[in-house]
Design a protein around this motif. Structure first.
Motif, PDB file in Angstrom:
ATOM      1  N   CYS A 321       0.927  -1.234  -0.006  1.00 23.76           N
ATOM      2  CA  CYS A 321      -0.188  -0.131   0.123  1.00 23.76           C
ATOM      3  C   CYS A 321       0.844   1.283   0.021  1.00 23.76           C
ATOM      4  O   CYS A 321       1.813   1.240   0.693  1.00 23.76           O
ATOM      5  N   ASN A 322       0.502   2.158  -0.635  1.00 26.99           N
ATOM      6  CA  ASN A 322       1.261   3.568  -0.922  1.00 26.99           C
ATOM      7  C   ASN A 322       1.176   4.199   0.485  1.00 26.99           C
ATOM      8  O   ASN A 322       0.247   4.506   0.726  1.00 26.99           O
ATOM      9  N   PRO A 323       2.572   4.680   0.963  1.00 23.96           N
ATOM     10  CA  PRO A 323       2.419   5.472   2.342  1.00 23.96           C
ATOM     11  C   PRO A 323       1.990   6.891   2.085  1.00 23.96           C
ATOM     12  O   PRO A 323       1.930   7.508   3.039  1.00 23.96           O
ATOM     13  N   VAL A 324       2.039   7.518   0.984  1.00 25.39           N
ATOM     14  CA  VAL A 324       1.600   8.929   0.861  1.00 25.39           C
ATOM     15  C   VAL A 324       0.381   9.006   0.103  1.00 25.39           C
ATOM     16  O   VAL A 324      -0.451  10.209   0.230  1.00 25.39           O
ATOM     17  N   ASP A 325      -0.199   7.892  -0.393  1.00 29.71           N
ATOM     18  CA  ASP A 325      -1.512   7.888  -0.811  1.00 29.71           C
ATOM     19  C   ASP A 325      -2.221   6.707  -1.014  1.00 29.71           C
ATOM     20  O   ASP A 325      -1.891   5.674  -1.545  1.00 29.71           O
TER      21      ASP A 325
END
Length: 545
Positions: A321-325
């Protein structure tokens, strides 16, 4: 000057394998302070080498959890003695070495909630861990548990479809299962299980910090689409495990204010917020700006980070999972044969000279006249293959190339393989795509020109020292405004701009459309369980190809 002295600051910490580092930035993203604690040299009483303990079986690798606690005490003390003003800090975040796990003993939450500012964290947390030596990413002792997890999930590919990765020995689910089976008493005495990242956040929060979606993706436990713990994986790992893990949260979440100890002992403001910590690998995604969808780190090993909308999990590589979005994903591919392999070919074919090596790249044509090479000096991760394999324009394997052809073959073959495996995870090159390059080899313009040609995209570089800390500081700043709908890219608009270093040759797309097809054929062949260099690899996964 007074306005500057009162301006808000944001801290980013990195609990890495060998040291603990911190960077402080102001609201204009200027770095105003750096510091670090090196584990081996500054905390010799823990007797680590490279920050870890390698056990007698050569498979088990751990780090003392209390070493990380004492390092934080020491780092904060260093900052105070240097005159750092903690009262100006509005938010902090951090990263931790991915896949490491920490086991809190029953009653530890009460200790965290009642920390005494007159004593250090190290003094107060002596009896707070049921396991004193945390398994870390270098550990490879849970092979049996990996096989059991994959069987329970319905196979390696099915596990990858759910959790983003097939079972890996360093991943937390398999480490937990091993602990439960081999040290049941310690497991039963465990009240909470943290990753290194959430453990580190807990030290600032004075309470158990949630595991974030992104670092949680590297556990073989999180369903990457629902962003909840997978019931099948939980049950296969340990009964009622979800109670020990807590509910995962988005990586941009504000966990709460810093603890009363941080306020009383170090001078933090009571309004300073702790933003969720994440893993060091996901933390690298901050280097990708809005227009770049891929980051290629060219070091001892080459690592490819991808920004992905619709992932296609596979047996090779990882989907996080993307940490900034949190609504999109990132992929990670690691290739063990990176700079050391390029250096070997430099020594053998260019007399040890990077100038001669670069001249060979300039003097040979794109596509290498149909000659393709794959150079796996050591057992590769992606694909799982070993040996050197050269193919002439007729797709016949040959034993050697001329020196100039060999130089282009190693660089072009590496980048073609990177692109093939990236596309298998869902990456696609679209108009406007930019590639970011970092690492030691990113200083070589000719190597980056090949990268640009193979990916048919412009290549940019950026000099970011202490990048894991800097990315964490950026995320601390973003965490304060994320719930308002402000994007990470809006927050970091003032960050240093990357520099354009290479653009694709006009014929690159045409040339590599042909070589790309051959690369796909050969790399799948190399990872399909065939006998390569006298070693059979990947045999368990033959049915996939």
């Amino acid at each position: 000057m007074a306005a500057y002295q009162d301006s808000p600051l944001y801290l980013g910490f990195d609990f890495s394998t060998q040291q603990l580092k911190v960077v402080a930035i102001d609201g204009e993203l200027n770095v105003v302070h750096r510091d670090n604690v090196h584990f081996d040299s500054e905390l010799p009483e823990f007797r680590t080498q490279g920050g870890v303990h390698l056990h007698a079986d050569r498979l088990t690798v751990t780090s003392p959890v209390l070493m990380w606690v004492k390092a934080l005490d020491l780092l904060l003390d260093k900052m105070k003695r240097a005159g750092f003003d903690f009262s100006r800090v509005r938010a902090l975040s951090g990263s931790g070495q991915q896949h490491g796990s920490v086991y809190w003993r029953r009653g530890a939450s009460k200790t965290l909630n009642q920390l005494d500012p007159e004593q250090t964290l190290f003094q107060q947390l002596q009896d707070s861990f049921s396991v004193l030596d945390s398994p870390v990413w270098m550990d490879s002792s849970s092979r049996q548990q990996c096989e059991e997890l994959q069987a329970a999930a319905g196979g390696a590919l099915r596990l990858a479809e759910v959790t983003g990765s097939r079972a890996y020995e360093r991943f937390t689910a398999n480490q937990i299962a091993k602990l439960r089976q081999s040290r049941a008493d310690q497991y039963q005495d465990t009240e909470r299980i943290s990753l290194v990242s959430s453990f580190a956040a807990s030290l600032f929060l004075g309470d158990y910090a949630a595991i974030d979606y992104s670092d949680g993706s590297g556990m073989n436990l999180l369903d990457i689409r629902t962003r909840t713990w997978s019931e099948i994986c939980l049950e296969a790992t340990a009964p009622r495990l979800d109670r020990l893990l807590g509910a995962p949260l988005p990586s941009t979440s504000v966990l709460g204010p810093v603890s009363s100890l941080c306020v009383a002992a170090h001078g933090f403001s009571e309004s300073c917020r702790v933003v969720t910590f994440t893993g060091d690998n996901p933390g690298e995604i901050h280097k990708i700006n809005m227009k770049s969808k891929e980051l290629v780190s060219l070091g001892t090993s080459d690592t490819v980070f991808l920004w992905i909308q619709q992932p296609r999990p596979a047996l090779e590589g990882h989907i996080f999972c993307n940490p900034v979005d949190w609504q999109v994903y990132m992929a990670l591919l690691c290739f063990k044969n990176g700079s050391l392999t390029r250096e070997r070919i430099r020594d053998e074919c260019a007399g040890g000279s990077w100038e001669v090596f670069s001249a060979a790249l300039r003097d040979t044509p794109l596509g290498n006249k149909g000659n393709i090479g794959f150079y796996f000096d050591t057992m590769e991760i992606t694909p799982p293959a070993v040996g050197v394999h050269r193919f002439d324009p007729d797709d016949t394997e040959v034993s050697s190339f001329s020196p100039q052809v060999e130089v282009r073959a190693v660089v072009e073959g590496q980048f073609l393989s990177r692109r093939v495996h990236a596309e298998r995870l869902g990456y696609s090159i679209v108009p406007g795509t930019r590639v970011m390059a970092t690492g030691g080899a990113s200083s070589n313009r000719e190597i980056l020109q090949v990268l640009s040609d193979v990916f048919n995209a412009p290549v940019y570089t950026i000099d970011l020292s202490d990048s894991a800390c800097l990315g964490s500081a950026y995320r601390a700043l973003h965490g304060l405004v994320a719930e308002s709908g402000v994007s990470f890219f809006d927050v970091v608009k003032k960050a240093p701009e990357p520099q354009l270093v290479a653009t694709p040759h006009p014929t690159a797309q045409e040339v590599h459309t042909h070589t790309h097809t051959h690369t796909l054929t050969h790399t799948l062949w190399c990872s399909a369980g065939l006998i390569i260099g006298g070693v059979c690899v990947g045999g368990d996964d033959l049915h996939v190809f």
